[in-house]
Design a protein around this motif. Structure first.
Motif, PDB file in Angstrom:
ATOM      1  N   ASP A  38       0.611  -1.131  -0.033  1.00  0.00           N
ATOM      2  CA  ASP A  38      -0.479  -0.012  -0.388  1.00  0.00           C
ATOM      3  C   ASP A  38       0.489   1.229  -0.007  1.00  0.00           C
ATOM      4  O   ASP A  38       1.343   1.265   0.618  1.00  0.00           O
ATOM      5  CB  ASP A  38      -0.649  -0.054   1.259  1.00  0.00           C
ATOM      6  N   ASN A  42       0.936   2.177   5.434  1.00  0.00           N
ATOM      7  CA  ASN A  42       1.294   2.462   7.049  1.00  0.00           C
ATOM      8  C   ASN A  42       1.318   1.345   8.059  1.00  0.00           C
ATOM      9  O   ASN A  42       1.992   1.072   9.408  1.00  0.00           O
ATOM     10  CB  ASN A  42      -0.756   1.912   7.267  1.00  0.00           C
ATOM     11  N   ASP A 129       0.142  -6.936   3.257  1.00  0.00           N
ATOM     12  CA  ASP A 129      -0.641  -6.012   2.920  1.00  0.00           C
ATOM     13  C   ASP A 129      -1.244  -4.867   2.358  1.00  0.00           C
ATOM     14  O   ASP A 129       0.195  -5.130   1.132  1.00  0.00           O
ATOM     15  CB  ASP A 129      -0.535  -5.183   4.315  1.00  0.00           C
TER      16      ASP A 129
HETATM   17 MG    MG Z   1      -3.588  -0.163   5.038  1.00  0.00          MG
END
Ligand code: MG
Ligand code: ADP
Length: 255
Positions: A38, A42, A129
């Motif tokens: 991503d 994060n 992720d």
């Molecule tokens: Mg996230």
């Protein structure tokens, strides 16, 4: 074994779940790699404590090299070692957003799977992720993975999106990755005292959806954990939410 955490909705807990399951996995002794796909980075920030220009190019550099015709190292990625034993990270940066249209135009959708084939030797568990969209990176991850976990927040908008997502996953399986298994729906931020979420979960189960039986509670510990750059298993091993992560991890691993 490669697990991707995906839901096209943002804020349902993808990064929190990927990082905390990876941290439990590492704590239990599995050589574990978390790959952040991503552009918001994060998970990268959570597990490394780095931000902005201090974050190494990581996965963006790998994807950039797949586009180059020169002698750039192909099928290689720089790996960042976290302070936690057995837990390594492939970092994400904002460059991923600029690279995406080029990668799509050049049909690089299978490159991540090839990279992970090479990393299988070094890592027993790989957690991926994903961004909050079924975009190039999420599809790459779903092609590269063996299993997918779907975080779910018991919201009625999310419920409708969930049916669409499960259909999209079936189609992706047929077209690109027959070995992909929907491992389950992970209920996150569960409010045990509210009637509506309980009812919704009973309905989903009655419809035959694979809701995993360990529900993750909502707790301010999660935000503390992000701020301290300490996964819950290191921040507060005895906390209720931590224990739920351990239970979920052990359920998935068949312990
Ligand atoms: Mg996230
Ligand atoms: N179990 C939980 N309890 C409390 N807050 C949570 C929990 N899971 C996630 N959050 C919070 O919700 C927000 C979104 O979580 P995040 O993992 O970033 O979701 P996503 O990656 O799907 O966008 C974050 O602020 C995070 O701290």
């Amino acid at each position: 074994m490669r697990r991707v955490v995906f839901n096209q909705k943002g804020g349902v807990g993808k990064s929190s779940i990927a990082c905390n399951l990876a941290a439990v996995s590492a704590r239990e002794g599995y050589r574990t790699l978390l790959i952040d796909l991503d552009a918001q980075a994060n998970s990268t920030q959570y597990l490394t404590g780095l931000a902005g220009d201090d974050i190494p190019m990581g996965i963006a550099e790998f994807f950039k090299n797949t586009l180059s015709t020169g002698l750039a190292k192909k099928n290689h990625v720089d790996i960042y070692e976290t302070p936690f034993d057995n837990l390594h990270v492939v970092t994400a940066t904002a460059e991923l957003a600029d690279l995406q249209p080029k990668l799509e135009a050049k049909h690089k959708i299978n490159k991540l799977a090839k990279l992970l084939d090479a990393l299988d030797e070094d890592y027993e568990r790989i957690y991926i992720d994903t961004p909050p969209a079924l975009n190039f990176y999420a599809v790459s991850a779903l092609i590269a993975a063996n299993r997918v976990l779907i975080p779910f927040d018991c919201d009625s908008f999310s419920r409708h999106a969930l049916y669409g997502l499960l259909r999209e996953l079936e189609e992706l399986k047929e077209d690109h990755n027959e070995g992909l298994e929907v491992e389950g729906i992970v209920v996150n931020q569960f409010q045990a005292r509210a009637a509506l979420p309980q009812q919704m979960l009973r309905e989903l189960e009655a419809e035959g959806l694979p809701v995993l039986p360990v529900y993750l509670s909502s707790s301010v510990k999660m935000r503390e954990s992000h701020e301290a750059n300490l996964p819950l298993i290191h921040l507060d091993p005895n906390h209720k939410l931590t224990q739920q992560f351990v239970e979920l991890h052990d359920l998935l691993e068949g312990h």
